[in-house]
Write a protein that holds these residues in place. Structure first.
Motif, PDB file in Angstrom:
ATOM      1  N   ARG A  43     -11.118 -12.778   7.909  1.00 54.62           N
ATOM      2  CA  ARG A  43     -11.928 -12.594   6.693  1.00 54.62           C
ATOM      3  C   ARG A  43     -12.695 -11.279   6.795  1.00 54.62           C
ATOM      4  O   ARG A  43     -13.255 -10.959   7.832  1.00 54.62           O
ATOM      5  CB  ARG A  43     -12.939 -13.735   6.537  1.00 54.62           C
ATOM      6  CG  ARG A  43     -12.321 -15.077   6.287  1.00 54.62           C
ATOM      7  CD  ARG A  43     -13.346 -16.194   6.344  1.00 54.62           C
ATOM      8  NE  ARG A  43     -14.452 -15.990   5.429  1.00 54.62           N
ATOM      9  CZ  ARG A  43     -15.720 -16.341   5.720  1.00 54.62           C
ATOM     10  NH1 ARG A  43     -16.024 -16.915   6.870  1.00 54.62           N
ATOM     11  NH2 ARG A  43     -16.672 -16.136   4.834  1.00 54.62           N
ATOM     12  N   MET A  66      -7.903  -4.959  -0.757  1.00 54.95           N
ATOM     13  CA  MET A  66      -7.454  -6.354  -0.737  1.00 54.95           C
ATOM     14  C   MET A  66      -5.943  -6.414  -0.472  1.00 54.95           C
ATOM     15  O   MET A  66      -5.476  -7.203   0.350  1.00 54.95           O
ATOM     16  CB  MET A  66      -7.773  -7.045  -2.068  1.00 54.95           C
ATOM     17  CG  MET A  66      -7.283  -8.481  -2.150  1.00 54.95           C
ATOM     18  SD  MET A  66      -7.504  -9.220  -3.779  1.00 54.95           S
ATOM     19  CE  MET A  66      -6.274  -8.348  -4.736  1.00 54.95           C
ATOM     20  N   LYS A  67      -5.182  -5.554  -1.136  1.00 50.04           N
ATOM     21  CA  LYS A  67      -3.736  -5.525  -0.937  1.00 50.04           C
ATOM     22  C   LYS A  67      -3.373  -5.043   0.457  1.00 50.04           C
ATOM     23  O   LYS A  67      -2.419  -5.536   1.061  1.00 50.04           O
ATOM     24  CB  LYS A  67      -3.082  -4.631  -1.989  1.00 50.04           C
ATOM     25  CG  LYS A  67      -3.129  -5.226  -3.378  1.00 50.04           C
ATOM     26  CD  LYS A  67      -2.479  -4.327  -4.396  1.00 50.04           C
ATOM     27  CE  LYS A  67      -2.514  -4.955  -5.765  1.00 50.04           C
ATOM     28  NZ  LYS A  67      -1.928  -4.086  -6.785  1.00 50.04           N
ATOM     29  N   ARG A  74      -8.417 -12.402   3.983  1.00 53.01           N
ATOM     30  CA  ARG A  74      -9.160 -12.461   2.718  1.00 53.01           C
ATOM     31  C   ARG A  74     -10.225 -11.376   2.653  1.00 53.01           C
ATOM     32  O   ARG A  74     -10.957 -11.157   3.607  1.00 53.01           O
ATOM     33  CB  ARG A  74      -9.861 -13.810   2.594  1.00 53.01           C
ATOM     34  CG  ARG A  74      -9.080 -14.813   1.832  1.00 53.01           C
ATOM     35  CD  ARG A  74      -9.877 -16.018   1.391  1.00 53.01           C
ATOM     36  NE  ARG A  74     -11.202 -16.173   1.944  1.00 53.01           N
ATOM     37  CZ  ARG A  74     -11.637 -17.238   2.593  1.00 53.01           C
ATOM     38  NH1 ARG A  74     -10.831 -18.245   2.792  1.00 53.01           N
ATOM     39  NH2 ARG A  74     -12.864 -17.311   3.029  1.00 53.01           N
ATOM     40  N   LEU A  75     -10.343 -10.733   1.490  1.00 51.41           N
ATOM     41  CA  LEU A  75     -11.432  -9.807   1.224  1.00 51.41           C
ATOM     42  C   LEU A  75     -12.419 -10.516   0.312  1.00 51.41           C
ATOM     43  O   LEU A  75     -12.058 -10.961  -0.778  1.00 51.41           O
ATOM     44  CB  LEU A  75     -10.934  -8.518   0.563  1.00 51.41           C
ATOM     45  CG  LEU A  75     -12.019  -7.497   0.216  1.00 51.41           C
ATOM     46  CD1 LEU A  75     -12.722  -6.999   1.478  1.00 51.41           C
ATOM     47  CD2 LEU A  75     -11.432  -6.327  -0.554  1.00 51.41           C
ATOM     48  N   GLU A  76     -13.651 -10.648   0.786  1.00 46.43           N
ATOM     49  CA  GLU A  76     -14.711 -11.282   0.018  1.00 46.43           C
ATOM     50  C   GLU A  76     -15.781 -10.235  -0.260  1.00 46.43           C
ATOM     51  O   GLU A  76     -15.886  -9.239   0.456  1.00 46.43           O
ATOM     52  CB  GLU A  76     -15.303 -12.461   0.798  1.00 46.43           C
ATOM     53  CG  GLU A  76     -14.256 -13.502   1.154  1.00 46.43           C
ATOM     54  CD  GLU A  76     -14.791 -14.606   2.056  1.00 46.43           C
ATOM     55  OE1 GLU A  76     -16.014 -14.871   2.025  1.00 46.43           O
ATOM     56  OE2 GLU A  76     -13.992 -15.192   2.796  1.00 46.43           O
ATOM     57  N   PHE A  97     -11.652 -12.462  -6.525  1.00 42.08           N
ATOM     58  CA  PHE A  97     -12.421 -12.350  -5.292  1.00 42.08           C
ATOM     59  C   PHE A  97     -13.421 -13.487  -5.163  1.00 42.08           C
ATOM     60  O   PHE A  97     -13.987 -13.945  -6.157  1.00 42.08           O
ATOM     61  CB  PHE A  97     -13.213 -11.039  -5.265  1.00 42.08           C
ATOM     62  CG  PHE A  97     -12.362  -9.811  -5.156  1.00 42.08           C
ATOM     63  CD1 PHE A  97     -11.908  -9.361  -3.925  1.00 42.08           C
ATOM     64  CD2 PHE A  97     -12.015  -9.094  -6.289  1.00 42.08           C
ATOM     65  CE1 PHE A  97     -11.140  -8.223  -3.826  1.00 42.08           C
ATOM     66  CE2 PHE A  97     -11.239  -7.953  -6.205  1.00 42.08           C
ATOM     67  CZ  PHE A  97     -10.792  -7.522  -4.962  1.00 42.08           C
TER      68      PHE A  97
END
Length: 107
Positions: A43, A66-67, A74-76, A97
């Motif tokens: 994360r 994110m890609k 995961r990008l939060e 998101f």
């Protein structure tokens, strides 16, 4: 582009130390994030508390990160200023998101 990263267990927290992620800064942001996310945390939390302006280029840069992380990481996002939050809401990216009110909410 000034970014500071810290590991917290399975979470890599990246603190953006700039006020703007716009057309002038988007490429630098992506390049720095590419360097920072080599840490293999599942994360990644992007602390945007100091960012007061984000335009479509900045939004595109965040999506690119994110890609870059791929489906297994995961990008939060956390601590979005009202103007930045509005960009995510208007583009419906707030549904893509996970967005935390504060950085500490993600721990």
């Amino acid at each position: 582009m000034r970014l500071e990263a810290e590991e917290r267990g399975d979470l890599l927290v990246v603190h953006v130390q700039e006020e703007r992620i716009d057309a002038a800064a988007a490429i630098q942001f992506k390049d720095r994030m590419r360097e920072v996310v080599v840490t293999p945390a599942p994360r990644v939390l992007l602390d945007l508390s100091k960012v007061t302006f984000l335009d479509s280029s900045g939004l595109g840069a965040v999506v690119s990160v994110m890609k870059l992380l791929g489906p297994e990481r995961r990008l939060e996002l956390a601590a979005l200023a009202p103007v930045v939050q509005k960009v995510f809401r208007l583009t419906r990216m707030d549904r893509v998101f996970t967005i935390h009110e504060q950085v500490s909410d993600a721990y």
